[in-house]
Design a protein around this motif. Structure first.
Motif, PDB file in Angstrom:
ATOM      1  N   VAL A  60      39.020  78.502  85.285  1.00 39.69           N
ATOM      2  CA  VAL A  60      39.238  79.284  84.074  1.00 39.69           C
ATOM      3  C   VAL A  60      38.234  78.835  83.025  1.00 39.69           C
ATOM      4  O   VAL A  60      38.052  77.637  82.801  1.00 39.69           O
ATOM      5  N   ARG A  61      37.575  79.812  82.406  1.00 37.73           N
ATOM      6  CA  ARG A  61      36.608  79.522  81.343  1.00 37.73           C
ATOM      7  C   ARG A  61      37.018  80.322  80.120  1.00 37.73           C
ATOM      8  O   ARG A  61      37.290  81.507  80.204  1.00 37.73           O
ATOM      9  N   LYS A  62      37.076  79.635  78.996  1.00 34.03           N
ATOM     10  CA  LYS A  62      37.438  80.295  77.742  1.00 34.03           C
ATOM     11  C   LYS A  62      36.234  80.309  76.822  1.00 34.03           C
ATOM     12  O   LYS A  62      35.430  79.384  76.821  1.00 34.03           O
ATOM     13  N   GLY A  63      36.106  81.381  76.057  1.00 33.89           N
ATOM     14  CA  GLY A  63      35.000  81.505  75.132  1.00 33.89           C
ATOM     15  C   GLY A  63      35.251  82.655  74.190  1.00 33.89           C
ATOM     16  O   GLY A  63      36.384  83.122  74.028  1.00 33.89           O
ATOM     17  N   TYR A  64      34.197  83.107  73.564  1.00 33.35           N
ATOM     18  CA  TYR A  64      34.299  84.185  72.594  1.00 33.35           C
ATOM     19  C   TYR A  64      33.262  85.251  72.885  1.00 33.35           C
ATOM     20  O   TYR A  64      32.171  84.962  73.351  1.00 33.35           O
ATOM     21  N   VAL A  65      33.646  86.476  72.594  1.00 34.02           N
ATOM     22  CA  VAL A  65      32.712  87.596  72.549  1.00 34.02           C
ATOM     23  C   VAL A  65      32.787  88.060  71.108  1.00 34.02           C
ATOM     24  O   VAL A  65      33.805  88.617  70.680  1.00 34.02           O
ATOM     25  N   GLY A  66      31.728  87.761  70.368  1.00 37.69           N
ATOM     26  CA  GLY A  66      31.805  87.953  68.922  1.00 37.69           C
ATOM     27  C   GLY A  66      32.815  86.968  68.378  1.00 37.69           C
ATOM     28  O   GLY A  66      32.739  85.771  68.640  1.00 37.69           O
ATOM     29  N   LYS A  67      33.799  87.470  67.661  1.00 38.30           N
ATOM     30  CA  LYS A  67      34.843  86.597  67.116  1.00 38.30           C
ATOM     31  C   LYS A  67      36.135  86.678  67.923  1.00 38.30           C
ATOM     32  O   LYS A  67      37.128  86.073  67.561  1.00 38.30           O
ATOM     33  N   ARG A  68      36.085  87.411  69.019  1.00 37.18           N
ATOM     34  CA  ARG A  68      37.296  87.593  69.824  1.00 37.18           C
ATOM     35  C   ARG A  68      37.339  86.608  70.989  1.00 37.18           C
ATOM     36  O   ARG A  68      36.379  86.510  71.757  1.00 37.18           O
ATOM     37  N   PRO A  69      38.463  85.917  71.135  1.00 42.00           N
ATOM     38  CA  PRO A  69      38.589  84.991  72.265  1.00 42.00           C
ATOM     39  C   PRO A  69      38.676  85.755  73.582  1.00 42.00           C
ATOM     40  O   PRO A  69      39.263  86.834  73.656  1.00 42.00           O
ATOM     41  N   ARG A  70      38.084  85.185  74.615  1.00 43.84           N
ATOM     42  CA  ARG A  70      38.106  85.785  75.945  1.00 43.84           C
ATOM     43  C   ARG A  70      38.339  84.685  76.975  1.00 43.84           C
ATOM     44  O   ARG A  70      37.992  83.522  76.769  1.00 43.84           O
ATOM     45  N   THR A  71      38.897  85.096  78.107  1.00 44.07           N
ATOM     46  CA  THR A  71      39.113  84.191  79.229  1.00 44.07           C
ATOM     47  C   THR A  71      38.496  84.826  80.460  1.00 44.07           C
ATOM     48  O   THR A  71      38.695  86.014  80.715  1.00 44.07           O
ATOM     49  N   TRP A  72      37.749  84.021  81.210  1.00 39.52           N
ATOM     50  CA  TRP A  72      37.135  84.483  82.447  1.00 39.52           C
ATOM     51  C   TRP A  72      37.694  83.667  83.605  1.00 39.52           C
ATOM     52  O   TRP A  72      37.977  82.478  83.461  1.00 39.52           O
ATOM     53  N   LEU A  73      37.809  84.308  84.736  1.00 41.13           N
ATOM     54  CA  LEU A  73      38.334  83.676  85.948  1.00 41.13           C
ATOM     55  C   LEU A  73      37.304  83.772  87.054  1.00 41.13           C
ATOM     56  O   LEU A  73      36.584  84.762  87.155  1.00 41.13           O
ATOM     57  N   ARG A  74      37.268  82.738  87.887  1.00 39.03           N
ATOM     58  CA  ARG A  74      36.406  82.796  89.070  1.00 39.03           C
ATOM     59  C   ARG A  74      37.031  81.936  90.153  1.00 39.03           C
ATOM     60  O   ARG A  74      37.775  80.995  89.875  1.00 39.03           O
TER      61      ARG A  74
END
Length: 106
Positions: free
Chosen positions: A66-80
């Motif tokens: 699980v990787r957490k970050g931001y797109v602009g000011k919005r938080p996002r979570t990515w899975l792999r």
């Protein structure tokens, strides 16, 4: 029919991946390098909380990263899938195919 000395392929099924929801998540992730949480949620038709719970179990098993970050000011979570997750998925699918192939014809 297998010989008595050969174990049935069901013994090769991964109990973590075998649950239908987790199997669906892993299958969705197998075809991509990484996927946004919302895309996986929509693909497997789950609520955010249900996906989060299942991803936690897969992460604990070492199958999903699980990787957490931001797109602009919005938080996002990515899975792999991790390398171990990809291997476990491939072995699980192979076991399923062996079960199907060993079934007697109609």
């Amino acid at each position: 029919m297998t010989r008595a000395s050969e174990a049935h392929a069901r013994h090769e099924l991964d109990p973590v991946i075998h649950a239908p929801v987790r199997f669906s998540i892993v299958a969705a992730l197998n075809g991509v390098d990484e996927a946004e949480f919302a895309a996986v949620r929509d693909a497997v038709e789950l609520s955010d909380s249900a996906l989060s719970k299942q991803v936690s179990q897969l992460e604990q098993a070492g199958y999903v990263k699980v990787r957490k970050g931001y797109v602009g000011k919005r938080p996002r979570t990515w899975l792999r899938l991790s390398a171990a997750g990809r291997r476990a998925y491939a072995a699980h699918v192979q076991a399923l195919r062996a079960i199907v192939d060993a079934a007697p014809p109609d």
